[in-house]
Design a protein around this motif. Structure first.
Motif, mmCIF file in Angstrom:
data_model
loop_
_atom_site.group_PDB
_atom_site.id
_atom_site.type_symbol
_atom_site.label_atom_id
_atom_site.label_comp_id
_atom_site.label_asym_id
_atom_site.label_seq_id
_atom_site.Cartn_x
_atom_site.Cartn_y
_atom_site.Cartn_z
ATOM 1 N N ILE A 58 0.868 -1.233 0.095
ATOM 2 C CA ILE A 58 0.037 -0.004 0.181
ATOM 3 C C ILE A 58 0.940 1.097 -0.043
ATOM 4 O O ILE A 58 0.350 2.354 -0.103
ATOM 5 C CB ILE A 58 -0.874 0.052 1.145
ATOM 6 N N ASN A 59 2.209 1.228 0.237
ATOM 7 C CA ASN A 59 2.774 2.539 0.269
ATOM 8 C C ASN A 59 3.516 2.505 -1.001
ATOM 9 O O ASN A 59 4.279 3.469 -1.336
ATOM 10 C CB ASN A 59 4.104 2.327 1.424
ATOM 11 N N CYS A 60 3.042 1.881 -2.178
ATOM 12 C CA CYS A 60 3.398 2.415 -3.495
ATOM 13 C C CYS A 60 1.913 2.521 -4.200
ATOM 14 O O CYS A 60 1.577 3.520 -4.860
ATOM 15 C CB CYS A 60 4.322 1.482 -4.409
ATOM 16 N N THR A 62 -2.453 1.852 -5.009
ATOM 17 C CA THR A 62 -3.659 2.108 -4.198
ATOM 18 C C THR A 62 -4.400 0.944 -4.278
ATOM 19 O O THR A 62 -4.447 0.271 -5.097
ATOM 20 C CB THR A 62 -4.306 3.288 -4.676
ATOM 21 N N GLY A 67 -3.755 4.624 -0.614
ATOM 22 C CA GLY A 67 -2.540 4.287 -0.559
ATOM 23 C C GLY A 67 -1.533 5.185 -1.013
ATOM 24 O O GLY A 67 -1.808 6.538 -0.467
ATOM 25 N N ALA A 68 -0.452 5.022 -1.981
ATOM 26 C CA ALA A 68 0.725 5.712 -2.039
ATOM 27 C C ALA A 68 0.608 6.637 -3.576
ATOM 28 O O ALA A 68 1.635 7.375 -3.733
ATOM 29 C CB ALA A 68 1.725 5.273 -1.951
ATOM 30 N N TYR A 69 -0.318 6.291 -4.345
ATOM 31 C CA TYR A 69 -0.358 7.027 -5.709
ATOM 32 C C TYR A 69 0.837 6.960 -6.430
ATOM 33 O O TYR A 69 0.937 7.497 -7.565
ATOM 34 C CB TYR A 69 -0.564 8.459 -5.420
ATOM 35 N N TYR A 70 1.902 6.091 -6.193
ATOM 36 C CA TYR A 70 3.063 5.886 -6.841
ATOM 37 C C TYR A 70 2.945 4.759 -7.973
ATOM 38 O O TYR A 70 3.789 4.685 -8.806
ATOM 39 C CB TYR A 70 4.170 5.521 -5.768
ATOM 40 N N ALA A 71 1.878 3.828 -7.847
ATOM 41 C CA ALA A 71 1.778 2.451 -8.639
ATOM 42 C C ALA A 71 0.262 2.670 -8.898
ATOM 43 O O ALA A 71 -0.388 3.012 -8.313
ATOM 44 C CB ALA A 71 2.244 1.443 -8.071
ATOM 45 N N PRO A 72 -0.099 1.909 -9.890
ATOM 46 C CA PRO A 72 -1.344 1.850 -10.407
ATOM 47 C C PRO A 72 -2.446 1.291 -9.104
ATOM 48 O O PRO A 72 -2.009 0.315 -8.191
ATOM 49 C CB PRO A 72 -1.466 0.655 -11.358
ATOM 50 N N ASP A 73 -3.591 1.802 -9.304
ATOM 51 C CA ASP A 73 -4.700 1.233 -8.618
ATOM 52 C C ASP A 73 -4.874 -0.382 -8.622
ATOM 53 O O ASP A 73 -5.111 -0.443 -9.856
ATOM 54 C CB ASP A 73 -5.885 2.064 -8.689
ATOM 55 N N ARG A 104 9.449 3.882 -13.869
ATOM 56 C CA ARG A 104 9.163 3.206 -12.572
ATOM 57 C C ARG A 104 9.054 1.752 -12.794
ATOM 58 O O ARG A 104 8.493 1.307 -13.644
ATOM 59 C CB ARG A 104 8.479 4.046 -11.820
#
Lengths: 283, 454
Positions: A58-60, A62, A67-73, A104
């Motif tokens: 959850i820290n990348c 969502t 979550g963390a908006y850095y990787a896909p939902d 990334r």
């Protein structure tokens, strides 16, 4: 207003709000089971949730938009990707994406097979939670409903060894992958009129769920073409669009489909095969 | 400083400063990963830097709250602290908890539950620290027998913060239920009881700095607390959008969180009218900058930017995008970072040797660079988020493709974050460049201040 009245306002407002909040909380507990299909939280799903937590996903990413908006939902990921794909992906993400092009990349997590399987079970349970129909339009990982917007794969040039999403398709690729390329590059391009998103009808009807619909059409009495199977139907629709008409004044008139003809000449037999194979995968 | 025991506040503030600096290191690391590729992918991946970034924020702000409370309560109750020793034991325990949690995160030793990543032993130490803290403050007030409204609001805020941490200690089998109770802790902290703490510090600072009439200030403090809770408690519902809870939370969340700016407008008006009607002019103008700045930046970050995406029909499209990061950064900085920095700036001249009461140009540079930097970061997240919402959510472009299209906003983010970091670095440097010296004011002076402030 004096000091005492102000204090009574603060206490009263807080007390009333808290009471309403607690009452709604109790009512929510009454409904959680049904909304989340709690009866389907198997030990496997629970273990999958532990895996989700253990690897700090959850820290990348969502999930349910949190979550963390850095990787896909990942809320609906199991409805977009099959289990085999997800299994392979989680064994080694670098096989699928190129950090240089996508900027990334998910680090390899070294999950055990059991962990992967259970994580997928958990994500599948999440995808079925009744969450007011969110997201309103599917959130894709890559690619696009918009013609030509998915620029990473189709326009990139360079090393042949790049993962499939980071380079143009080649003759060695899966026929369906090559068919997807034809879908975007045929003239006129199929995706100029057809989307692959559910419900997103453009000048032509959406092709989401095409294989399922084709099978239904083939068995119905109203079918006017001569195809015997799903791929045959798709091929017939491409080269002879008027053989069977999809109802709707925006799609045809006087027994003639509005879809352009001539694909039997502009595409090779092989390209047609690939395209049909790709479209037949849209279940 | 009127009471010797107020000096414990210095050590709390010093710890807060160090942790604040570290938070920015991990923030900058995280931001640079948005540009990619990431050379630290297998050493310090994004999930680790992000979890450390957010946890350090919570820990340093709470450290600041504790220090500020140890500073304020003797002033308000006109007495020495109940036990200085307990205050130090609490600080040591707290630091050990914080540092070991951060080291643990480097090795992925955490619960993986957003914002509540602290492992259970750490959570228990947090509870112990809170209990020591509340006991110490409670005993101080009890012994003094003087209990002001400002103090009362602060105490209720602190006690409820501790109580609201309990749902975070429990285990939930159902993921949706665990989301539901996560926000009992996090939301009701930041949009409820921490607002009380902030309001109390704000009232204390305004009374001290502007000589505003205590009777009037405390009356309006009650009104603000009332407004905070009307909007804040039921406003929790805006975290219940699209996560698998009953549909009635949608209109409730929309309605009540739309009311949240009311309390923040109230707070900004409160601060502004206090300085307009100032009966005395305190020499520490820099602390006044931070105080008024906090009230105004909260209105912008927490109030207006929260309102921007809180309505369900808007949030349907913005949920889980960088729009949330926009609101989060501005809100936390304005409401909590700035109020702690205000308390530090107010207290520091009497906790260190040779520091001019009215502040120095370094202090003003720190203030304006931070404001400018954070404003720029907020705009960068906003533009990136708006781009993301239109491309990815509305037009249906894939996540990774959309992120590539908004790269330029990440460059802006890093540029403005660097500006912000310079501001914070100056603040920290200014904090440590004067050696601590705990000078107790003599009684004649303080009684004059006390008369003016009653």
């Amino acid at each position: 207003m004096n000091n005492r009245q102000a204090r009574n306002f603060a206490i009263g407002a807080t007390a009333v709000s808290a009471l309403v909040f607690l009452a709604l909380t109790l009512d929510s507990h009454r409904q959680f089971g049904k909304l989340t299909n709690a009866d389907q939280i198997t030990p496997q799903v629970t273990h999958g949730k532990d895996v989700w937590h253990k690897y700090n996903c959850i820290n990348c990413h969502t999930l349910l938009g949190e979550g963390a908006y850095y990787a896909p939902d990942l809320t609906k990921i199991t409805q977009h990707r099959g289990e085999a794909y997800l299994q392979a992906y989680m064994r080694d993400p670098a096989q699928f994406y190129d950090e240089k092009k996508h900027r990334r990349l998910m680090p390899k997590q070294d999950l055990s097979d059991q962990e992967i399987t259970d994580l997928i079970a958990f994500l599948d349970w999440v995808s079925k939670i009744d969450n007011q129909g969110w997201p309103p339009r599917p959130i894709l990982v890559t690619g696009s409903f918009v013609p030509g917007a998915d620029t990473i794969g189709s326009h990139a040039t360079g090393e042949e060894s790049a993962p499939s999403a980071a380079r143009p398709v080649t003759a060695e690729d899966d026929p369906r992958a090559q068919g997807e390329h034809v879908f975007r590059t045929a003239v006129p391009a199929c995706n100029a009129c057809h989307s692959t998103a559910p419900g997103a009808d453009m000048a032509g009807p959406t092709l989401a769920g095409l294989a399922t619909r084709a099978a239904e059409i083939l068995t119905s009495d109203s079918y006017t073409g001569s195809a015997k199977d799903v791929e045959g139907y798709i091929r017939e629709s491409i080269v002879n669009p008027s053989a069977h008409l999809i109802p709707g004044k925006m799609y045809s008139a006087n027994g003639t489909s509005f879809m352009p003809t001539g694909y039997d000449k502009s595409l090779t037999q092989e390209q047609l095969d690939h395209l049909a194979a790709y479209l037949a995968s849209l279940k | 400083m009127r009471y010797k025991s107020q000096s414990v506040a210095y050590w709390y503030f010093a710890v807060a400063m160090v942790l604040f600096g570290l938070q920015l290191v991990f923030g900058l690391l995280s931001a640079s990963k948005y540009l990619g590729p990431d050379p630290l992918l297998y050493i310090l991946p994004f999930d680790v830097t992000k979890v450390i970034h957010t946890n350090l924020l919570i820990v340093w702000v709470l450290t600041g709250f504790m220090g500020a409370t140890y500073w304020m309560v003797p002033d308000e109750s006109r007495t020495e602290l109940h036990s200085v020793k307990l205050a130090y034991i609490q600080l040591v325990l707290w630091v050990l908890m914080g540092v070991s949690a951060i080291i643990g995160y480097l090795f992925r030793f955490g619960t993986g539950n957003k914002l509540l990543e602290q492992p259970l032993p750490h959570k228990i130490v947090i509870v112990i620290c809170m209990l020591i803290f509340l006991y110490n403050i409670g005993m101080t007030i009890k012994k003094a027998g003087r209990f002001t409204t400002t103090e009362g609001v602060l105490m209720i805020g602190l006690v409820t913060s501790a109580l609201l941490f309990f749902p975070a200690l429990l285990h939930y089998e159902n993921y949706t239920v665990s989301i539901f109770y996560r926000w009992w802790t996090i939301h009701l902290w930041v949009e409820g009881v921490w607002m009380m703490i902030m309001g109390a510090f704000l009232a204390y600072l305004l009374i001290r700095l502007s000589g505003a009439d205590r009777e009037v200030m405390e009356k309006w403090l009650y009104v603000i607390v009332g407004l905070v809770f009307i909007a804040g408690i039921l406003g929790t519902a805006h975290h219940y959008y699209w996560v698998g809870v009953p549909t009635y939370w949608l209109p409730i969340g929309g309605l009540f969180s739309a009311l949240e700016p009311a309390a923040l407008v109230g707070m900004a008006m409160y601060a502004y009218s206090a300085i307009r009607r100032a009966g005395m002019s305190h020499p520490n103008k820099l602390a006044l900058h931070w105080t008024i700045g906090s009230a105004l930046f909260s209105l912008f970050g927490a109030g207006l930017l929260g309102l921007a995406h809180t309505w369900p029909s808007v949030n349907k499209w913005t949920h889980g995008t960088l729009i949330t990061a926009m609101h989060g950064h501005a809100a936390f900085y304005g409401a909590y970072a700035m109020i702690v920095l205000a308390m530090i700036t107010y207290a520091l001249p009497s906790l260190t040797r040779g520091r001019p009461e009215e502040g120095n140009s370094l202090g003003y540079w720190a203030f304006w660079l931070q404001i400018a930097g954070m404003f720029g970061m907020t705009l960068s997240f906003a533009t990136a988020g708006i781009g993301q919402v239109y491309l990815e959510r509305i037009m249906g472009m894939g996540y990774l493709d959309a992120q590539l299209k908004i790269q330029v906003h990440f460059l802006m983010l890093i540029a403005t974050a660097s500006l912000f970091t310079v501001g914070v670095a100056l603040f920290i440097y200014d904090f440590f460049r004067h050696a601590p010296a705990f000078i107790v004011d003599n009684q004649e002076e303080t009684s004059a201040v006390a008369r003016a402030s009653v």
